[in-house]
Scaffold this motif. Structure first.
Motif, short mmCIF file in Angstrom:
data_model
loop_
_atom_site.label_atom_id
_atom_site.label_comp_id
_atom_site.label_asym_id
_atom_site.label_seq_id
_atom_site.Cartn_x
_atom_site.Cartn_y
_atom_site.Cartn_z
N PRO A 30 0.81 -1.22 0.00
CA PRO A 30 0.00 0.00 0.00
C PRO A 30 0.85 1.28 0.00
CG PRO A 30 -0.87 -1.54 1.60
CD PRO A 30 0.42 -2.11 1.11
N TRP A 31 1.91 1.30 0.77
CA TRP A 31 2.77 2.48 0.82
C TRP A 31 3.44 2.70 -0.54
CZ3 TRP A 31 3.53 5.49 5.28
CH2 TRP A 31 2.93 5.00 6.42
N ILE A 32 3.87 1.60 -1.18
CA ILE A 32 4.54 1.72 -2.48
C ILE A 32 3.58 2.23 -3.54
CG2 ILE A 32 5.59 0.35 -4.32
CD1 ILE A 32 6.89 -1.34 -2.09
N LEU A 33 2.33 1.75 -3.53
CA LEU A 33 1.36 2.19 -4.52
C LEU A 33 1.07 3.68 -4.38
CD1 LEU A 33 -0.57 1.36 -6.82
CD2 LEU A 33 -2.33 1.13 -5.07
N VAL A 34 0.92 4.17 -3.15
CA VAL A 34 0.66 5.59 -2.95
C VAL A 34 1.87 6.41 -3.40
CG1 VAL A 34 0.22 7.36 -1.19
CG2 VAL A 34 -1.01 5.19 -1.12
N MET A 35 3.08 5.93 -3.11
CA MET A 35 4.27 6.66 -3.52
C MET A 35 4.44 6.65 -5.04
SD MET A 35 7.18 6.24 -0.68
CE MET A 35 6.98 4.71 0.17
N LEU A 36 4.10 5.54 -5.69
CA LEU A 36 4.16 5.52 -7.15
C LEU A 36 3.13 6.48 -7.75
CD1 LEU A 36 4.68 1.73 -7.97
CD2 LEU A 36 6.30 3.60 -8.25
N GLY A 37 1.98 6.58 -7.12
CA GLY A 37 0.99 7.56 -7.58
C GLY A 37 1.47 8.99 -7.39
N SER A 38 2.26 9.23 -6.36
CA SER A 38 2.80 10.57 -6.13
C SER A 38 3.86 10.93 -7.15
CB SER A 38 3.40 10.66 -4.73
OG SER A 38 2.39 10.59 -3.76
N LEU A 39 4.40 9.96 -7.84
CA LEU A 39 5.38 10.23 -8.88
C LEU A 39 4.74 10.64 -10.20
CD1 LEU A 39 7.94 7.35 -8.30
CD2 LEU A 39 8.19 9.75 -7.72
N SER A 40 3.41 10.67 -10.27
CA SER A 40 2.73 10.99 -11.53
C SER A 40 3.04 12.39 -12.06
CB SER A 40 1.23 10.80 -11.38
OG SER A 40 0.68 11.72 -10.48
N PRO A 41 3.37 13.41 -11.25
CA PRO A 41 3.75 14.70 -11.85
C PRO A 41 5.02 14.64 -12.69
CG PRO A 41 3.10 15.05 -9.60
CD PRO A 41 3.17 13.56 -9.81
N THR A 42 5.78 13.58 -12.57
CA THR A 42 6.99 13.46 -13.39
C THR A 42 6.71 12.87 -14.77
OG1 THR A 42 7.51 11.27 -12.49
CG2 THR A 42 8.42 13.19 -11.34
N TRP A 43 5.46 12.48 -15.02
CA TRP A 43 5.11 11.94 -16.34
C TRP A 43 5.14 13.07 -17.36
CZ3 TRP A 43 0.07 8.88 -14.87
CH2 TRP A 43 0.42 7.82 -14.05
N PRO A 44 5.52 12.76 -18.59
CA PRO A 44 5.60 13.82 -19.61
C PRO A 44 4.22 14.18 -20.18
CG PRO A 44 6.29 11.73 -20.54
CD PRO A 44 6.02 11.49 -19.08
N VAL A 45 3.47 14.99 -19.45
CA VAL A 45 2.17 15.48 -19.91
C VAL A 45 2.30 16.99 -20.07
CG1 VAL A 45 -0.25 15.76 -19.31
CG2 VAL A 45 0.92 13.65 -18.73
N VAL A 46 2.04 17.47 -21.28
CA VAL A 46 2.17 18.89 -21.55
C VAL A 46 0.77 19.49 -21.62
CG1 VAL A 46 3.03 20.59 -23.18
CG2 VAL A 46 4.29 18.47 -22.83
N SER A 47 0.52 20.49 -20.78
CA SER A 47 -0.77 21.20 -20.81
C SER A 47 -0.56 22.59 -20.26
CB SER A 47 -1.82 20.44 -20.00
OG SER A 47 -1.48 20.47 -18.64
N SER A 48 -1.47 23.48 -20.61
CA SER A 48 -1.35 24.86 -20.15
C SER A 48 -2.08 25.08 -18.83
CB SER A 48 -1.91 25.81 -21.21
OG SER A 48 -3.26 25.50 -21.44
N ALA A 49 -2.85 24.09 -18.39
CA ALA A 49 -3.58 24.19 -17.14
C ALA A 49 -3.47 22.86 -16.42
CB ALA A 49 -5.05 24.52 -17.41
N PRO A 50 -3.71 22.84 -15.12
CA PRO A 50 -3.64 21.56 -14.40
C PRO A 50 -4.78 20.63 -14.80
CG PRO A 50 -4.40 23.29 -12.94
CD PRO A 50 -4.04 23.94 -14.23
N VAL A 51 -4.42 19.44 -15.26
CA VAL A 51 -5.44 18.46 -15.63
C VAL A 51 -5.23 17.12 -14.95
CG1 VAL A 51 -6.73 18.67 -17.78
CG2 VAL A 51 -4.28 18.68 -17.86
#
Length: 183
Positions: A30-51
């Protein structure tokens, strides 16, 4: 005469006497899954607003709804600290908000122990919307009303993504409780 079962199928239907879930896997997944989810801002998603929805926070809410006693109440502090390192928010905002969310979810669990999925989704929706709005306040977005309006897609996408995150948490929960053989 029926054909014999292959060895892989025999292993699946073998009795599971003297088998128990791995304590290390059961406590760390459970701790690892939450931490992996917290790494999602490092994914290469380009947008002009938070999505992007805050996946680490969604996974935390999913675990708190599925297994209420699994995370201690203080779990928001280290998980929020990890999220602060990768989210780009001001340092300490996720620590405070995740801690308040775990305390609030613990209160909801003790106050309303029997809930259905719809009630969980409504509680999670309120917590997610509050989390995103207060996190925006910490980031000084409240000074520009246009940016608050631009956050509506992120809030709605996060609320709609919660059932998917809860389903993924359920699948990982089944994985963490698989009985293993002691060698």
């Amino acid at each position: 005469m029926p054909t014999p079962l292959p060895e892989q199928l025999k292993e699946l239907v073998r009795p599971r006497i003297n088998r128990a879930p791995s304590p290390l896997l059961a406590m760390s997944l459970p701790w690892i899954l939450v931490m992996l989810g917290s790494l999602s801002p490092t994914w290469p998603v380009v947008s002009s607003a938070p999505v992007m929805p805050p996946l680490g926070f969604l996974f935390l809410l999913g675990w708190l709804h599925l297994r209420p006693g699994l995370f201690p109440v203080w779990a928001g502090l280290p998980l929020g600290l990890f999220d602060d390192l990768y989210s780009g928010q001001p340092f300490g905002s996720a620590i405070l908000l995740w801690s308040l969310a775990t305390i609030g979810m613990d209160y909801v669990e003790t106050r309303f122990p029997w809930r259905g999925f719809l009630q969980n989704w409504l509680v999670a929706s309120a917590v997610i919307a509050g989390y995103l709005l207060v996190a925006a306040w910490f980031a000084d977005v409240y000074r520009q009303p246009d940016l608050l309006l631009a956050m509506l897609p992120q809030i709605s996408l996060s609320i709609l993504a919660y059932p998917i995150a809860a389903q993924l948490v359920g699948l990982v929960d089944r994985l963490r409780l698989i009985p293993v053989r002691e060698v």
